[in-house]
Design a protein around this motif. Structure first.
Motif, PDB file in Angstrom:
ATOM      1  N   UNK A  91     -10.852  82.924  92.459  1.00  0.00           N
ATOM      2  CA  UNK A  91      -9.741  82.594  93.346  1.00  0.00           C
ATOM      3  C   UNK A  91      -9.581  81.082  93.343  1.00  0.00           C
ATOM      4  N   UNK A  92      -8.351  80.622  93.552  1.00  0.00           N
ATOM      5  CA  UNK A  92      -8.041  79.199  93.402  1.00  0.00           C
ATOM      6  C   UNK A  92      -8.900  78.323  94.297  1.00  0.00           C
ATOM      7  N   UNK A  93      -9.175  78.772  95.519  1.00  0.00           N
ATOM      8  CA  UNK A  93      -9.916  77.942  96.461  1.00  0.00           C
ATOM      9  C   UNK A  93     -11.325  77.608  95.975  1.00  0.00           C
ATOM     10  N   UNK A  94     -11.872  78.413  95.075  1.00  0.00           N
ATOM     11  CA  UNK A  94     -13.230  78.169  94.567  1.00  0.00           C
ATOM     12  C   UNK A  94     -13.230  77.447  93.224  1.00  0.00           C
ATOM     13  N   UNK A  95     -12.066  77.222  92.654  1.00  0.00           N
ATOM     14  CA  UNK A  95     -11.991  76.769  91.266  1.00  0.00           C
ATOM     15  C   UNK A  95     -12.362  75.300  91.087  1.00  0.00           C
ATOM     16  N   UNK A 115      -4.603  75.485  88.829  1.00  0.00           N
ATOM     17  CA  UNK A 115      -5.877  74.814  88.582  1.00  0.00           C
ATOM     18  C   UNK A 115      -6.480  74.233  89.848  1.00  0.00           C
ATOM     19  N   UNK A 116      -5.659  74.058  90.877  1.00  0.00           N
ATOM     20  CA  UNK A 116      -6.141  73.508  92.151  1.00  0.00           C
ATOM     21  C   UNK A 116      -5.180  73.938  93.255  1.00  0.00           C
ATOM     22  N   UNK A 117      -5.536  73.619  94.481  1.00  0.00           N
ATOM     23  CA  UNK A 117      -4.690  73.998  95.617  1.00  0.00           C
ATOM     24  C   UNK A 117      -3.611  72.965  95.902  1.00  0.00           C
ATOM     25  N   UNK A 118      -3.695  71.772  95.307  1.00  0.00           N
ATOM     26  CA  UNK A 118      -2.657  70.752  95.469  1.00  0.00           C
ATOM     27  C   UNK A 118      -2.605  69.903  94.208  1.00  0.00           C
ATOM     28  N   UNK A 119      -1.506  69.174  94.062  1.00  0.00           N
ATOM     29  CA  UNK A 119      -1.284  68.449  92.812  1.00  0.00           C
ATOM     30  C   UNK A 119      -2.295  67.326  92.619  1.00  0.00           C
ATOM     31  N   UNK A 120      -2.732  66.674  93.691  1.00  0.00           N
ATOM     32  CA  UNK A 120      -3.724  65.611  93.546  1.00  0.00           C
ATOM     33  C   UNK A 120      -5.045  66.172  93.022  1.00  0.00           C
ATOM     34  N   UNK A 125      -8.725  66.794  88.291  1.00  0.00           N
ATOM     35  CA  UNK A 125      -9.438  67.544  87.255  1.00  0.00           C
ATOM     36  C   UNK A 125      -9.042  67.055  85.862  1.00  0.00           C
ATOM     37  N   UNK A 126      -7.746  66.822  85.671  1.00  0.00           N
ATOM     38  CA  UNK A 126      -7.277  66.348  84.365  1.00  0.00           C
ATOM     39  C   UNK A 126      -7.872  64.980  84.034  1.00  0.00           C
ATOM     40  N   UNK A 127      -7.952  64.094  85.038  1.00  0.00           N
ATOM     41  CA  UNK A 127      -8.524  62.766  84.813  1.00  0.00           C
ATOM     42  C   UNK A 127     -10.011  62.857  84.487  1.00  0.00           C
ATOM     43  N   UNK A 128     -10.728  63.669  85.238  1.00  0.00           N
ATOM     44  CA  UNK A 128     -12.161  63.817  85.006  1.00  0.00           C
ATOM     45  C   UNK A 128     -12.435  64.352  83.602  1.00  0.00           C
ATOM     46  N   UNK A 129     -11.630  65.334  83.179  1.00  0.00           N
ATOM     47  CA  UNK A 129     -11.812  65.914  81.847  1.00  0.00           C
ATOM     48  C   UNK A 129     -11.529  64.881  80.765  1.00  0.00           C
ATOM     49  N   UNK A 130     -10.489  64.068  80.965  1.00  0.00           N
ATOM     50  CA  UNK A 130     -10.172  63.036  79.968  1.00  0.00           C
ATOM     51  C   UNK A 130     -11.296  62.011  79.887  1.00  0.00           C
ATOM     52  N   UNK A 131     -11.776  61.587  81.044  1.00  0.00           N
ATOM     53  CA  UNK A 131     -12.851  60.587  81.062  1.00  0.00           C
ATOM     54  C   UNK A 131     -14.140  61.122  80.443  1.00  0.00           C
ATOM     55  N   UNK A 132     -14.369  62.453  80.586  1.00  0.00           N
ATOM     56  CA  UNK A 132     -15.577  63.050  80.027  1.00  0.00           C
ATOM     57  C   UNK A 132     -15.464  63.282  78.527  1.00  0.00           C
ATOM     58  N   UNK A 193      -6.231  81.810 102.372  1.00  0.00           N
ATOM     59  CA  UNK A 193      -7.097  82.172 101.243  1.00  0.00           C
ATOM     60  C   UNK A 193      -6.487  81.785  99.898  1.00  0.00           C
ATOM     61  N   UNK A 194      -5.405  81.010  99.943  1.00  0.00           N
ATOM     62  CA  UNK A 194      -4.767  80.573  98.703  1.00  0.00           C
ATOM     63  C   UNK A 194      -3.714  81.530  98.184  1.00  0.00           C
ATOM     64  N   UNK A 195      -3.259  82.463  99.037  1.00  0.00           N
ATOM     65  CA  UNK A 195      -2.265  83.438  98.602  1.00  0.00           C
ATOM     66  C   UNK A 195      -0.847  82.918  98.672  1.00  0.00           C
ATOM     67  N   UNK A 196       0.088  83.740  98.198  1.00  0.00           N
ATOM     68  CA  UNK A 196       1.507  83.400  98.218  1.00  0.00           C
ATOM     69  C   UNK A 196       2.121  83.507  96.843  1.00  0.00           C
ATOM     70  N   UNK A 197       3.346  83.983  96.782  1.00  0.00           N
ATOM     71  CA  UNK A 197       3.997  84.185  95.484  1.00  0.00           C
ATOM     72  C   UNK A 197       4.410  82.862  94.849  1.00  0.00           C
ATOM     73  N   UNK A 198       4.654  81.827  95.650  1.00  0.00           N
ATOM     74  CA  UNK A 198       5.036  80.531  95.077  1.00  0.00           C
ATOM     75  C   UNK A 198       3.870  79.925  94.303  1.00  0.00           C
ATOM     76  N   UNK A 199       2.682  79.881  94.923  1.00  0.00           N
ATOM     77  CA  UNK A 199       1.536  79.291  94.211  1.00  0.00           C
ATOM     78  C   UNK A 199       1.092  80.170  93.047  1.00  0.00           C
TER      79      UNK A 199
END
Length: 383
Positions: A91-95, A115-120, A125-132, A193-199
Motif C-alpha cells: 500500500x502506498x503509505x508503506x512504500x 510512488x509516494x503520498x505527495x509530490x515532495x 525518492x527520485x533524488x535519492x535514487x539519482x544520488x545513489x 489509508x491512502x485510498x481514493x480513485x484520484x490517487x
C-alpha cells in the motif's frame, strides 16, 4: 547459452496486484519461458525473494509455486548482497520508507505507483535514487496494453493528422459489500489509508497522456464520493472518506484537450472497462484494453441532427477494427523484461521515479483543483 541469476526482493506480493500481475504473470512467467533471452548468448533467470508481513501467507505462496525464499524481515533481505533488485507493491503509505531503505542498501528499484503520498515525497525518492547511482523504474502498465499499443501505432503512422481531443471513460460498479462482496479492498475507500480513485487513477492518466499525446499542462477536476457507506472484508459498515469518482479535463502541450471520467460508481455500457476516443483532423479511433477501431475522414458519414425521426444509421458498424499484426504479451511482464534488460545491459529506460513523481503531482493537483473549484497549471518537474 549461459544463465545469469538475478535475485529480486518482492515486497507486497500477498496483495492482489503484486501476486497476480507481478509474481505470477510476470516473474514466474519469465521463468516458465526459460528465462529472459538477453540476446548476447546469455539468459537472465529471475529468482524472487518473497517479502511481507504475514509469514503463513508467504510460506503457502512459496510452496504453491515451488519457491524456496521468503521473509518477513525486510532489513535482513536488503542486507543480502546477492539481492540486486527491490520491488514494491505494498500500500502506498508503506512504500516510501521501504524504498528509501532499499536505495540506501544500493538496490535497483522497481515499484508500483503511486510512488509516494505527495509530490515532495515522490521527488525525494527520485533524488535519492539519482544520488545513489542506482537504476529505478515505475510500473506504467497501461501503455503496454494491446489497445493502446495499436493506438500508438496509429499516432506514429500519422493517421490522425492534428489530434484535437481525447475522451476517456474508465470504471465499473464496485459493490458496497453488504449484499454482495466488494471487488476492491476497503482501504481503497478510506482517505486516511491512502485510498481514493484520484490517487489510484490520475497517475495512470498522466503517463498515458504524456507518452501518447503530450505533457499535461493544466488540470480541472471534480471529485466526489458517490457511495458514502460501505462494508469491509469482515462485513462491518464504515464511512467512505475517499473519493470514488473523478471527472477531469487536462490541457496538453501542443493544444489537444483530454477529458477522462474515472468512477467506481458507474455501470458499464461500453465494450471494455476503459476506452479512449481520439479525434483528429484526418481520422478518429476508439481504443480499449485490447481492441482499437478507427474511422478515417474518407469514410466518415454525414449525420444530420433531426430529433423528430428515429436513428437509421448503424454508427458502431461504421468503424473498422485494427488488426493485431503482432503477438501481445502481458503488459506487466513486458515492462518487467524491459526493466531487467535496463539493469543488466544498461539499455535505455524512461519510466523512472521522476516519471512516477509526475503521476503523484497530477493526482495532488487534481484533488486541489476540485477542492478549490478552479483550473490549476501543472509545472514541469525537474530534479
Amino acid at each position: 547459452m549461459t544463465r545469469r541469476t538475478v535475485r529480486i526482493a518482492m515486497n507486497g506480493v500477498t496483495g492482489r496486484m503484486g501476486y497476480r500481475q507481478h509474481l505470477v504473470r510476470s516473474i514466474l512467467a519469465i521463468r516458465e519461458q526459460g528465462g529472459l533471452d538477453l540476446g548476447v548468448g546469455e539468459v537472465l533467470w529471475p529468482e524472487p525473494v518473497l517479502v511481507g508481513r504475514r509469514a503463513h501467507a508467504l510460506e503457502e505462496m512459496a510452496a504453491l509455486h515451488g519457491l524456496t525464499e521468503w521473509s518477513t524481515d525486510l532489513d535482513a533481505v536488503l542486507a543480502d548482497d546477492t539481492v540486486e533488485i527491490y520491488f514494491d507493491a505494498q500500500v502506498t503509505s508503506a512504500r516510501v520508507e521501504s524504498v528509501k531503505k532499499a536505495v540506501a542498501a544500493g538496490k535497483h528499484i522497481y515499484t508500483e505507483k503511486p510512488t509516494a503520498t505527495d509530490v515532495e515525497g515522490a521527488l525525494d525518492l527520485a533524488r535519492l535514487a539519482r544520488e545513489a547511482g542506482i537504476k529505478h523504474g515505475v510500473v506504467q502498465d497501461k501503455i503496454f496494453l494491446p489497445g493502446l499499443l495499436k493506438l500508438k501505432r496509429l499516432i506514429d503512422g500519422g493517421f490522425f493528422g492534428e489530434i484535437l481531443s481525447i475522451r476517456g471513460e474508465f470504471g465499473y460498479w464496485v459493490f458496497e459489500g453488504d449484499w454482495q462482496e466488494a471487488q476492491r479492498p476497503s482501504w481503497n475507500y478510506r482517505a486516511e489509508d491512502g485510498g481514493g480513485i484520484v490517487v489510484d487513477m490520475f497517475p495512470h492518466w498522466e503517463y498515458v497522456l504524456h507518452e501518447l499525446f503530450g505533457r499535461v499542462t493544466s488540470v480541472t477536476a471534480q471529485v466526489h464520493t458517490h457511495v458514502p457507506r460501505r462494508w469491509d472484508e469482515h462485513g462491518e459498515p464504515y464511512e467512505a472518506t475517499a473519493d470514488d469518482a473523478a471527472y477531469g479535463i487536462f490541457q496538453l502541450a501542443g493544444g489537444a484537450v483530454a477529458q477522462i471520467n474515472s468512477s467506481w460508481a458507474v455501470r458499464v455500457n461500453r465494450d471494455e472497462l476503459v476506452e479512449f476516443q481520439v479525434d483528429g483532423t484526418h481520422g478518429s479511433a476508439v481504443a480499449g484494453l485490447r481492441n482499437c477501431r478507427v474511422q478515417h475522414r474518407s469514410s466518415t458519414p454525414k449525420p444530420v441532427w433531426n430529433p423528430d425521426l428515429p436513428v437509421t444509421e448503424p454508427f458502431r458498424d461504421q468503424w473498422q477494427e485494427i488488426p493485431d499484426n503482432q503477438e501481445f504479451d502481458n503488459g506487466f511482464k513486458a515492462q518487467w523484461e524491459l526493466f531487467l534488460r535496463h539493469v543488466v545491459l544498461d539499455e535505455p529506460y524512461t519510466w523512472d521515479l521522476l516519471a512516477g513523481a509526475r503521476g503523484v503531482q497530477l493526482a495532488e493537483l487534481g484533488l486541489k483543483s476540485s477542492a478549490e473549484g478552479r483550473r490549476l497549471d501543472v509545472p514541469e518537474l525537474t530534479l
